[in-house]
Design a protein around this motif. Structure first.
Motif, PDB file in Angstrom:
ATOM      1  N   MET A  73      69.101   1.301  19.447  1.00 54.33           N
ATOM      2  CA  MET A  73      70.110   2.029  18.675  1.00 54.33           C
ATOM      3  C   MET A  73      69.585   2.208  17.254  1.00 54.33           C
ATOM      4  O   MET A  73      68.558   1.629  16.890  1.00 54.33           O
ATOM      5  N   ASN A  74      70.273   3.011  16.468  1.00 49.45           N
ATOM      6  CA  ASN A  74      69.894   3.134  15.060  1.00 49.45           C
ATOM      7  C   ASN A  74      70.770   2.216  14.215  1.00 49.45           C
ATOM      8  O   ASN A  74      71.640   1.524  14.741  1.00 49.45           O
ATOM      9  N   ASP A  75      70.527   2.203  12.924  1.00 52.87           N
ATOM     10  CA  ASP A  75      71.280   1.275  12.079  1.00 52.87           C
ATOM     11  C   ASP A  75      72.736   1.702  11.863  1.00 52.87           C
ATOM     12  O   ASP A  75      73.508   0.997  11.223  1.00 52.87           O
ATOM     13  N   SER A  76      73.123   2.843  12.428  1.00 56.44           N
ATOM     14  CA  SER A  76      74.537   3.252  12.442  1.00 56.44           C
ATOM     15  C   SER A  76      75.179   2.894  13.775  1.00 56.44           C
ATOM     16  O   SER A  76      76.279   3.352  14.068  1.00 56.44           O
ATOM     17  N   THR A  77      74.483   2.109  14.580  1.00 49.73           N
ATOM     18  CA  THR A  77      74.878   1.647  15.926  1.00 49.73           C
ATOM     19  C   THR A  77      75.027   2.782  16.936  1.00 49.73           C
ATOM     20  O   THR A  77      75.711   2.632  17.942  1.00 49.73           O
ATOM     21  N   GLU A  78      74.380   3.924  16.681  1.00 46.91           N
ATOM     22  CA  GLU A  78      74.353   4.996  17.675  1.00 46.91           C
ATOM     23  C   GLU A  78      73.242   4.692  18.671  1.00 46.91           C
ATOM     24  O   GLU A  78      72.116   4.374  18.274  1.00 46.91           O
ATOM     25  N   MET A 125      73.938  -3.902  10.301  1.00 44.39           N
ATOM     26  CA  MET A 125      72.745  -3.268  10.861  1.00 44.39           C
ATOM     27  C   MET A 125      71.945  -2.512   9.810  1.00 44.39           C
ATOM     28  O   MET A 125      70.724  -2.456   9.894  1.00 44.39           O
ATOM     29  N   ASP A 126      72.612  -1.938   8.828  1.00 44.50           N
ATOM     30  CA  ASP A 126      71.892  -1.142   7.835  1.00 44.50           C
ATOM     31  C   ASP A 126      71.057  -1.987   6.877  1.00 44.50           C
ATOM     32  O   ASP A 126      70.230  -1.455   6.134  1.00 44.50           O
ATOM     33  N   SER A 127      71.238  -3.313   6.895  1.00 45.28           N
ATOM     34  CA  SER A 127      70.414  -4.179   6.037  1.00 45.28           C
ATOM     35  C   SER A 127      69.646  -5.221   6.856  1.00 45.28           C
ATOM     36  O   SER A 127      69.158  -6.195   6.295  1.00 45.28           O
ATOM     37  N   LEU A 128      69.534  -5.006   8.156  1.00 43.17           N
ATOM     38  CA  LEU A 128      68.837  -5.950   9.037  1.00 43.17           C
ATOM     39  C   LEU A 128      67.328  -5.870   8.786  1.00 43.17           C
ATOM     40  O   LEU A 128      66.725  -4.809   8.921  1.00 43.17           O
TER      41      LEU A 128
END
Length: 198
Positions: A73-78, A125-128
């Motif tokens: 997935m991407n960092d936007s959980t898509e 997720m955006d700062s993982l």
């Protein structure tokens, strides 16, 4: 040869678009583009569209434990890729607009567990920056799952896995059963030999 001259003269400035759903195939993909120059003069852009369904097919053949799953997935959980490509995209009702499905919208039970684990784990997720693992106990089934999220450098993508605790414990339990049976057989043989000797 003219095309080869373009590619040789291509600048290092290339762009990769975020993953989106292609209108024609209704499948997720991305575009990459590179500007072309010849003799220092800008001549145009070469763009290539790449469908990502092949990654989903690849994930179908990867085992994460005995019954676990992997997804991207991407960092936007898509969702970008999953062993069932139908989970990755869906069409907005009444609009005929395909889009990427968010992890929280997934219907697959293991993806639902990943979503719930992410929610309870409080991981942004955006700062993982490094792999994070969550031990999640499903309140419905009572099963325990090891859910991990690991960032990769490309496009802020994140690889996730959901592995049931039973996958880890199955081999241990099997070895324990073999040991117990072996010990019982040895005790029985020793008792028989002792009775015979006495």
């Amino acid at each position: 040869s003219d095309f080869r001259n373009y590619i040789t003269g291509a600048t290092d400035d290339h762009r990769i678009a975020d993953v989106y759903v292609f209108d024609t195939s209704k499948k997720p993909g991305l575009n990459t583009a590179i500007s072309l120059e010849r003799k220092g003069t800008f001549d145009g852009v070469l763009s290539i569209a790449i469908e990502l369904e092949r990654i989903s097919k690849y994930l179908k053949n990867i085992s994460a434990g005995k019954t676990g799953v992997a997804f991207i997935m991407n960092d936007s959980t898509e969702l970008i890729a999953f062993r069932d490509p139908a989970e990755v995209t869906f069409t907005v009702v009444g609009k005929d607009i395909p889009r990427l499905r968010r992890l929280g919208e997934a219907k697959n039970p293991q993806l639902v567990i990943a979503s719930q684990a992410l929610e309870t784990g409080g991981i942004a997720m955006d700062s993982l920056k490094q792999m994070r693992q969550i031990t999640y106990r499903d309140p419905v089934t009572g099963g325990t799952f090891f859910v991990s999220f690991s960032p990769i450098r490309h496009q802020n993508w994140i690889v996730g896995t959901v592995i049931p605790e039973d996958d880890y414990l199955a081999a241990i339990n099997r070895n324990l059963q073999v040991t117990v049976i072996t010990v019982l057989v040895l005790i029985l043989l020793a008792a028989i030999v002792s009775v015979r000797l006495s």
